[in-house]
Design an enzyme around this catalytic site. Structure first.
Site, PDB file in Angstrom:
ATOM      1  N   VAL A   1      -6.760  26.295  -4.397  1.00 50.21           N
ATOM      2  CA  VAL A   1      -5.376  26.696  -4.655  1.00 50.21           C
ATOM      3  C   VAL A   1      -4.430  26.051  -3.643  1.00 50.21           C
ATOM      4  O   VAL A   1      -3.360  25.557  -4.015  1.00 50.21           O
ATOM      5  CB  VAL A   1      -5.231  28.238  -4.663  1.00 50.21           C
ATOM      6  CG1 VAL A   1      -3.778  28.645  -4.849  1.00 50.21           C
ATOM      7  CG2 VAL A   1      -6.086  28.849  -5.758  1.00 50.21           C
ATOM      8  N   CYS A   2      -4.830  25.992  -2.386  1.00 48.40           N
ATOM      9  CA  CYS A   2      -3.985  25.358  -1.364  1.00 48.40           C
ATOM     10  C   CYS A   2      -3.762  23.890  -1.696  1.00 48.40           C
ATOM     11  O   CYS A   2      -2.640  23.380  -1.600  1.00 48.40           O
ATOM     12  CB  CYS A   2      -4.613  25.493   0.025  1.00 48.40           C
ATOM     13  SG  CYS A   2      -4.761  27.195   0.579  1.00 48.40           S
ATOM     14  N   THR A   3      -4.814  23.217  -2.094  1.00 54.16           N
ATOM     15  CA  THR A   3      -4.704  21.802  -2.428  1.00 54.16           C
ATOM     16  C   THR A   3      -3.776  21.599  -3.620  1.00 54.16           C
ATOM     17  O   THR A   3      -2.935  20.692  -3.612  1.00 54.16           O
ATOM     18  CB  THR A   3      -6.095  21.201  -2.693  1.00 54.16           C
ATOM     19  OG1 THR A   3      -6.856  21.319  -1.470  1.00 54.16           O
ATOM     20  CG2 THR A   3      -6.015  19.743  -3.107  1.00 54.16           C
TER      21      THR A   3
END
Length: 154
Positions: A46-48
Site C-alpha cells: 500500500v505504501c508503494t
C-alpha cells in the site's frame, strides 16, 4: 496521542533524507508550502502504491514540497527511492524511533511505525489540512490537490 489540529503550528523537526542530507521543516517557512506524508513501511504494497501515485503526478509535486516520512533507516529509504524512482524526499524517523510521527500524533507504538497521516503545512508553518487513515487504507492524492488548491484561494 494527540493529532495537531488545523490552524495550529506544525511541530518542527530535523532529520535526514534518503541521501543523508539534513532536512528541517522550519527551513521551508516563508518559502514553500509543505505536505508531510507519513507512511508505515518502505517496500510494502500500500505504501508503494501511494508513493507511486504521487510520483506519477508531477503537477501535484510542483505545487508544494512533499516530504514522505517513515520509521525506516536512511539506507533503506535510499534503496526504496532508487527502486521506485521516487524523486521527492523520503525522511527517516528511525532514531529516536518514531519521534517525528509521535509529535504529529500518528505513531503506532505497538507496531513501531507511523500511521497514514498527511498534513498540509502552509508557508507560515501552520497546519491547514490533515487526514489520518488506518494502516491498511490508502489515501487519495486528489485530496492533497484539493487542500493545496484551497491554500491558493486564501
Amino acid at each position: 496521542m494527540t493529532i495537531p489540529a488545523a490552524g495550529s503550528r506544525a511541530p518542527d523537526f530535523s532529520t535526514r533524507n534518503q541521501y543523508g542530507e539534513q532536512v528541517r521543516l522550519s527551513d521551508f517557512t516563508g518559502r514553500r508550502d509543505v505536505v508531510l506524508v507519513f507512511y508505515p513501511y518502505a517496500f510494502s504494497q500500500v505504501c508503494t502504491s501511494e508513493l507511486a501515485a504521487l510520483r506519477d503526478r508531477p503537477s501535484l509535486l510542483t505545487a508544494a514540497e512533499f516530504l514522505a516520512i517513515s520509521c525506516d533507516p536512511m539506507f533503506t529509504l535510499r534503496a526504496y527511492a532508487d527502486n521506485q524512482d521516487l524523486g521527492f524526499s523520503l525522511l527517516t524517523d528511525f532514531w529516536p524511533h518514531g519521534e517525528i510521527a509521535s509529535s504529529y500524533g500518528v505513531f503506532d507504538a505497538d507496531r513501531g511505525c507511523a500511521l497514514r497521516g498527511t498534513f498540509v503545512v502552509d508557508r507560515t508553518g501552520t497546519i491547514r489540512w490533515s487526514v489520518v487513515n488506518p494502516i491498511p487504507e490508502a489515501r487519495n492524492p486528489d485530496d492533497y490537490a484539493e487542500a493545496l488548491a484551497a491554500l491558493n484561494l486564501r
